[in-house]
Design a protein around this motif. Sequence first.
Motif, PDB file in Angstrom:
ATOM      1  N   GLU A 208      39.066  22.051  34.594  1.00  0.00           N
ATOM      2  CA  GLU A 208      38.433  22.932  34.773  1.00  0.00           C
ATOM      3  C   GLU A 208      37.812  23.033  36.486  1.00  0.00           C
ATOM      4  O   GLU A 208      36.410  23.080  36.395  1.00  0.00           O
ATOM      5  CB  GLU A 208      37.124  23.170  34.026  1.00  0.00           C
ATOM      6  N   ALA A 209      38.651  23.681  37.503  1.00  0.00           N
ATOM      7  CA  ALA A 209      37.716  23.328  38.793  1.00  0.00           C
ATOM      8  C   ALA A 209      37.561  24.424  39.104  1.00  0.00           C
ATOM      9  O   ALA A 209      37.151  25.972  37.816  1.00  0.00           O
ATOM     10  CB  ALA A 209      38.334  23.520  39.897  1.00  0.00           C
ATOM     11  N   VAL A 210      36.495  25.175  39.811  1.00  0.00           N
ATOM     12  CA  VAL A 210      35.192  26.412  40.359  1.00  0.00           C
ATOM     13  C   VAL A 210      36.040  26.070  41.620  1.00  0.00           C
ATOM     14  O   VAL A 210      35.735  25.216  42.629  1.00  0.00           O
ATOM     15  CB  VAL A 210      33.593  25.785  40.749  1.00  0.00           C
ATOM     16  N   ILE A 211      36.400  27.284  41.717  1.00  0.00           N
ATOM     17  CA  ILE A 211      36.421  28.044  43.397  1.00  0.00           C
ATOM     18  C   ILE A 211      35.833  29.290  43.457  1.00  0.00           C
ATOM     19  O   ILE A 211      35.461  30.036  43.292  1.00  0.00           O
ATOM     20  CB  ILE A 211      37.945  28.328  43.138  1.00  0.00           C
ATOM     21  N   TYR A 212      35.404  28.684  44.863  1.00  0.00           N
ATOM     22  CA  TYR A 212      34.798  30.077  45.884  1.00  0.00           C
ATOM     23  C   TYR A 212      35.409  29.842  47.139  1.00  0.00           C
ATOM     24  O   TYR A 212      35.877  29.373  47.807  1.00  0.00           O
ATOM     25  CB  TYR A 212      33.270  29.759  45.919  1.00  0.00           C
ATOM     26  N   VAL A 213      35.578  32.020  47.010  1.00  0.00           N
ATOM     27  CA  VAL A 213      36.092  32.584  48.268  1.00  0.00           C
ATOM     28  C   VAL A 213      35.623  33.527  48.587  1.00  0.00           C
ATOM     29  O   VAL A 213      35.216  34.520  48.172  1.00  0.00           O
ATOM     30  CB  VAL A 213      37.605  32.857  47.127  1.00  0.00           C
ATOM     31  N   GLU A 214      35.519  33.354  50.247  1.00  0.00           N
ATOM     32  CA  GLU A 214      34.980  34.583  50.300  1.00  0.00           C
ATOM     33  C   GLU A 214      36.556  35.477  51.668  1.00  0.00           C
ATOM     34  O   GLU A 214      36.960  34.439  51.869  1.00  0.00           O
ATOM     35  CB  GLU A 214      34.193  34.262  52.229  1.00  0.00           C
ATOM     36  N   THR A 215      36.084  36.256  51.701  1.00  0.00           N
ATOM     37  CA  THR A 215      36.961  37.485  51.777  1.00  0.00           C
ATOM     38  C   THR A 215      36.394  38.643  52.235  1.00  0.00           C
ATOM     39  O   THR A 215      35.569  38.595  51.800  1.00  0.00           O
ATOM     40  CB  THR A 215      38.827  37.887  50.858  1.00  0.00           C
ATOM     41  N   GLU A 216      37.036  39.517  53.442  1.00  0.00           N
ATOM     42  CA  GLU A 216      36.997  40.755  53.841  1.00  0.00           C
ATOM     43  C   GLU A 216      36.737  41.949  52.753  1.00  0.00           C
ATOM     44  O   GLU A 216      37.354  42.045  51.713  1.00  0.00           O
ATOM     45  CB  GLU A 216      38.123  41.398  54.813  1.00  0.00           C
ATOM     46  N   SER A 217      35.628  42.997  52.664  1.00  0.00           N
ATOM     47  CA  SER A 217      35.045  43.582  51.120  1.00  0.00           C
ATOM     48  C   SER A 217      36.501  44.421  51.127  1.00  0.00           C
ATOM     49  O   SER A 217      36.372  44.674  50.043  1.00  0.00           O
ATOM     50  CB  SER A 217      34.106  44.164  52.083  1.00  0.00           C
ATOM     51  N   GLU A 218      36.951  44.631  52.038  1.00  0.00           N
ATOM     52  CA  GLU A 218      38.123  45.839  52.154  1.00  0.00           C
ATOM     53  C   GLU A 218      39.260  45.745  51.321  1.00  0.00           C
ATOM     54  O   GLU A 218      40.652  46.024  50.790  1.00  0.00           O
ATOM     55  CB  GLU A 218      38.478  46.436  53.036  1.00  0.00           C
ATOM     56  N   LEU A 219      39.402  44.161  50.536  1.00  0.00           N
ATOM     57  CA  LEU A 219      41.025  43.644  49.865  1.00  0.00           C
ATOM     58  C   LEU A 219      40.575  43.854  49.135  1.00  0.00           C
ATOM     59  O   LEU A 219      39.858  43.053  48.326  1.00  0.00           O
ATOM     60  CB  LEU A 219      40.795  42.101  50.851  1.00  0.00           C
ATOM     61  N   ARG A 220      41.805  45.002  48.349  1.00  0.00           N
ATOM     62  CA  ARG A 220      41.734  44.854  46.998  1.00  0.00           C
ATOM     63  C   ARG A 220      42.764  43.784  45.852  1.00  0.00           C
ATOM     64  O   ARG A 220      42.722  43.969  45.256  1.00  0.00           O
ATOM     65  CB  ARG A 220      41.900  46.549  47.194  1.00  0.00           C
ATOM     66  N   ASP A 221      43.318  43.751  46.589  1.00  0.00           N
ATOM     67  CA  ASP A 221      44.601  42.695  45.722  1.00  0.00           C
ATOM     68  C   ASP A 221      44.167  41.500  45.637  1.00  0.00           C
ATOM     69  O   ASP A 221      43.146  40.903  46.110  1.00  0.00           O
ATOM     70  CB  ASP A 221      45.856  42.112  47.080  1.00  0.00           C
TER      71      ASP A 221
END
Length: 205
Positions: free
Chosen positions: A163-176
Amino acid sequence: MGRRNAPRRNIPTTEKTSQLRIIGGEWRGRRVSFTPVPGLRPTPDRVRETLFNWLQPYIAGAHCLDLFSGSGALGLEALSRGAETVTFIDQEPSVVRQLRNNLQLLKCNKAEVVQDSVLNWLENRCAGQEQQYDIIFMDPPFHKDLAAPCCELLERQGLLAAEAVIYVETESELRDSIAPAHWHPHRQKEAGQVRYQLFIREDQS
């Protein structure tokens, strides 16, 4: 005689550094240096405060993986707040050097710093024979389409706790969609050009 036309000597220079502040835990208020290489975006204080409020139920004793470590802000904050171990991965030699210096400065022996590209490191893991991580921090360079392949490799190589927890930062316009279907969105915020997402993995066993 004046020195106006004297030849310039090549004077050795040290790498330029900037500083960030650890905002909670054992090292609260400590400042550490990082190398401001192009594209490096340390997670701002207010975002780190929000993130670690989200992570409070999970952080103590956690084994963490900090991908595209950069300044090391997230991994260092996790160690300060009680994480058991952090593995930092970054391909930039000056970044790796500074991270190792910071860990030495903090007298921390619960971390490993690996110099490698994140995709190469992930692809070379041996499925079923690796450390499984409870918390993943992922802050890839923008506009390189790296988030989704990294998420897929984390699963394929068996690097995630049940039950891992994953934090991701991406560019805001990435909608995929970047995450497998059994990673459930838990928290999400946007600030300027950045989207911050926290996923919780559903145990597949």
